[in-house]
Design an enzyme around this catalytic site. Structure first.
Site, short mmCIF file in Angstrom:
data_model
loop_
_atom_site.label_atom_id
_atom_site.label_comp_id
_atom_site.label_asym_id
_atom_site.label_seq_id
_atom_site.Cartn_x
_atom_site.Cartn_y
_atom_site.Cartn_z
N CYS A 33 0.57 -1.02 -0.09
CA CYS A 33 0.43 -0.08 -0.19
C CYS A 33 0.72 0.73 0.21
O CYS A 33 1.69 1.55 1.04
CB CYS A 33 -1.22 -0.11 1.34
SG CYS A 33 -2.15 1.72 1.03
N CYS B 207 -0.65 5.87 6.50
CA CYS B 207 -1.83 5.80 7.76
C CYS B 207 -1.07 4.02 7.82
O CYS B 207 -0.56 3.39 7.21
CB CYS B 207 -2.88 4.69 6.33
SG CYS B 207 -3.79 3.32 7.06
N CYS C 181 -3.43 -0.86 8.83
CA CYS C 181 -2.63 -2.18 8.39
C CYS C 181 -1.21 -2.51 9.15
O CYS C 181 -0.12 -2.42 8.56
CB CYS C 181 -2.87 -2.38 7.13
SG CYS C 181 -4.74 -2.03 6.30
N CYS D 280 -7.96 2.92 -0.84
CA CYS D 280 -7.64 2.15 -0.61
C CYS D 280 -7.23 0.88 -1.21
O CYS D 280 -8.93 0.34 -1.28
CB CYS D 280 -8.45 2.38 0.65
SG CYS D 280 -7.99 0.82 1.90
N GLN E 51 -20.14 -7.81 10.82
CA GLN E 51 -18.80 -7.97 9.88
C GLN E 51 -18.22 -7.59 9.76
O GLN E 51 -19.20 -7.41 7.86
CB GLN E 51 -18.74 -10.16 10.10
CG GLN E 51 -19.12 -10.44 11.52
CD GLN E 51 -18.21 -10.65 12.72
OE1 GLN E 51 -16.79 -9.88 12.57
NE2 GLN E 51 -17.69 -11.61 13.77
N GLU F 293 -29.54 -9.61 22.93
CA GLU F 293 -29.10 -8.88 22.89
C GLU F 293 -29.19 -7.22 22.64
O GLU F 293 -30.82 -7.30 23.62
CB GLU F 293 -28.93 -8.50 20.99
CG GLU F 293 -28.83 -7.54 20.49
CD GLU F 293 -27.09 -7.48 20.85
OE1 GLU F 293 -26.77 -6.54 20.93
OE2 GLU F 293 -26.42 -8.63 20.12
N ASN G 103 -21.43 -15.25 21.37
CA ASN G 103 -19.64 -14.08 20.68
C ASN G 103 -19.37 -12.96 20.62
O ASN G 103 -20.60 -11.85 20.53
CB ASN G 103 -20.63 -14.34 18.88
CG ASN G 103 -19.78 -13.31 17.99
OD1 ASN G 103 -18.37 -13.34 18.56
ND2 ASN G 103 -20.65 -13.07 16.87
N CYS H 232 -12.93 -13.22 19.22
CA CYS H 232 -12.25 -12.45 18.62
C CYS H 232 -10.80 -12.06 19.72
O CYS H 232 -10.33 -10.96 19.43
CB CYS H 232 -12.86 -10.80 17.62
SG CYS H 232 -13.34 -10.01 19.11
#
Length: 401
Positions: free
Chosen positions: A3, A11, A14, A101, A225, A286, A332, A359
């Protein structure tokens, strides 16, 4: 993937940019196993390796959502991020344009030029962080698997809302797949993405995110997601794993819009004890009322509202759980994990089957250490976030005899 913005130091979103993707995947797998092997062990009940091969993602063009800071001027807006090379307390509001991007799905990238033109046509003044002036703070765009778009303009006030409304016909002509258009109001000078007030401008109230044949309804402030392909794989994997059991009922805790719940609402694979097509009852919980409303809309659309139900509540609060117990629970949670209360409840519940999607392997390991009554059946890493150290892990647990 490489990139130019990363190479220039513009940036740093990442941090693994430039690391060969097979190495990224192997390092994530090794890191997760270092945390979980001491708790789970390394072998499945049949003696094979507990861990299946990781689910890889495309290295680029996988993000279905763009959260763009708007800087520059109304005539020449920049969509991207604030320049990270400046100190946050002394930032002059300079932005880095990231419309090129490589992470965004093609339909998102194609939407950026018409959005910039609409900003110019409406004369929307970008918000200046340094002087705290201007109106337009962010543009948030989501693309569905079928190419539909949700477009949200985050404004400091409603002052320029009439101008935005006047520019809408031109935007909708340039973006015919814009199915939901809203304005969000964020008056505070804070590092927030959005405010509480959402004003519907055009199109539908929700964006249909169809995954594995299920039309999940995403509302403007809802969570979904960001990697559609890997999310589809995650939900399908959970379904396939539960289909190896005799479970006839399931609870979906932290259910969101029902991504797991609807996948588990019937047996999809006939290789287990129950035939393909056999129904399950599902109950989801939820905290976000909008997400529950969206899940209920999907249940009505599918005609399963008599056996797939959703409620608003906190999964960690025993008062919000119904009486009785299901055959399976899927959890989750956010990065903080289940916490001692919910993990201890599961341990003592006697529920035969648990699917845990996480996660954060650190909090996952802590939760599983509190649940020794469950034996691991299988586990898999799914690379939801290439170019970063983030991931999703799915673990199947069965009650020990």
């Amino acid at each position: 993937m490489q990139c130019p913005h990363f190479d220039a130091g513009e940036c740093r979103s990442c941090p693994l940019m430039g690391v060969p993707y097979p190495r990224q995947l192997a390092d994530k797998q090794a890191g997760v196993r270092a945390l979980l092997d001491p708790v789970l062990g390394t072998r499945a009940p049949d003696g094979t390796d507990l861990w299946l091969e990781p689910v890889a993602s495309a290295e680029s063009a996988f993000r279905n959502k763009a959260k763009m800071v708007v800087t520059g001027t109304a005539a020449h807006p920049r969509l991207g991020i604030l320049d990270p090379r400046q100190h946050p307390r002394h930032h002059d509001g300079t932005g880095v344009d990231l419309r090129d991007c490589g992470l965004y799905e093609p339909a998102l990238a194609a939407a950026f030029p018409p959005l910039a033109e609409a900003i110019t046509a409406a004369g929307l003044t970008p918000y200046d962080v340094g002087s705290r002036t201007g109106e337009l703070k962010h543009v948030i765009v989501t693309v569905s698997p079928e190419g539909g778009l949700m477009v949200r303009f985050v404004l400091r006030s409603t002052e320029q809302l009439p101008a935005l409304r006047r520019a809408l016909p031109g935007l909708l002509e340039a973006l015919p797949r814009a199915e939901v258009v809203t304005a969000n109001v964020l008056p505070e000078h804070q590092a927030l993405l959005e405010g509480e007030e959402e004003i519907h401008l055009a199109g539908e109230q929700t964006l249909a995110m169809r995954l594995n044949g299920i039309p999940l309804h995403l509302r403007p402030q809802g969570f979904f997601q960001t990697n559609t392909a890997v999310a589809s794989a995650l939900y399908a994997e959970a379904s396939a794993w539960l289909d190896t059991t005799d479970a006839e009922s399931a609870w979906d805790l932290y259910c969101g819009v029902g991504g797991f719940g609807f996948q588990l609402a019937e047996v999809r694979h006939g290789s287990g004890p129950r035939p393909a097509g056999a129904p399950r009852t599902v109950w989801g919980l939820e905290t976000a009322a909008d997400a529950v409303a969206a899940a209920r809309a999907t249940a009505r659309e599918l005609g399963v509202e008599d056996r797939v139900r959703f409620a608003v509540g906190d999964a960690t609060d025993p008062a919000h759980r119904p009486e009785g117990l299901p055959d399976a629970v899927v959890v989750n949670p956010p990065r903080r994990g289940l916490g001692p209360g919910l993990a201890d409840w599961l341990e003592g519940s006697g529920v035969p089957h648990v699917l845990y999607s996480s996660c954060n392997a650190t909090t996952l390991a802590k939760d599983l250490a509190r649940m020794p009554g469950y034996a691991p059946v299988r586990a898999r890493l799914l690379d939801m976030f290439p170019q970063t150290g983030h991931y999703e892990v799915l673990v199947q647990l069965g009650r020990r005899p």
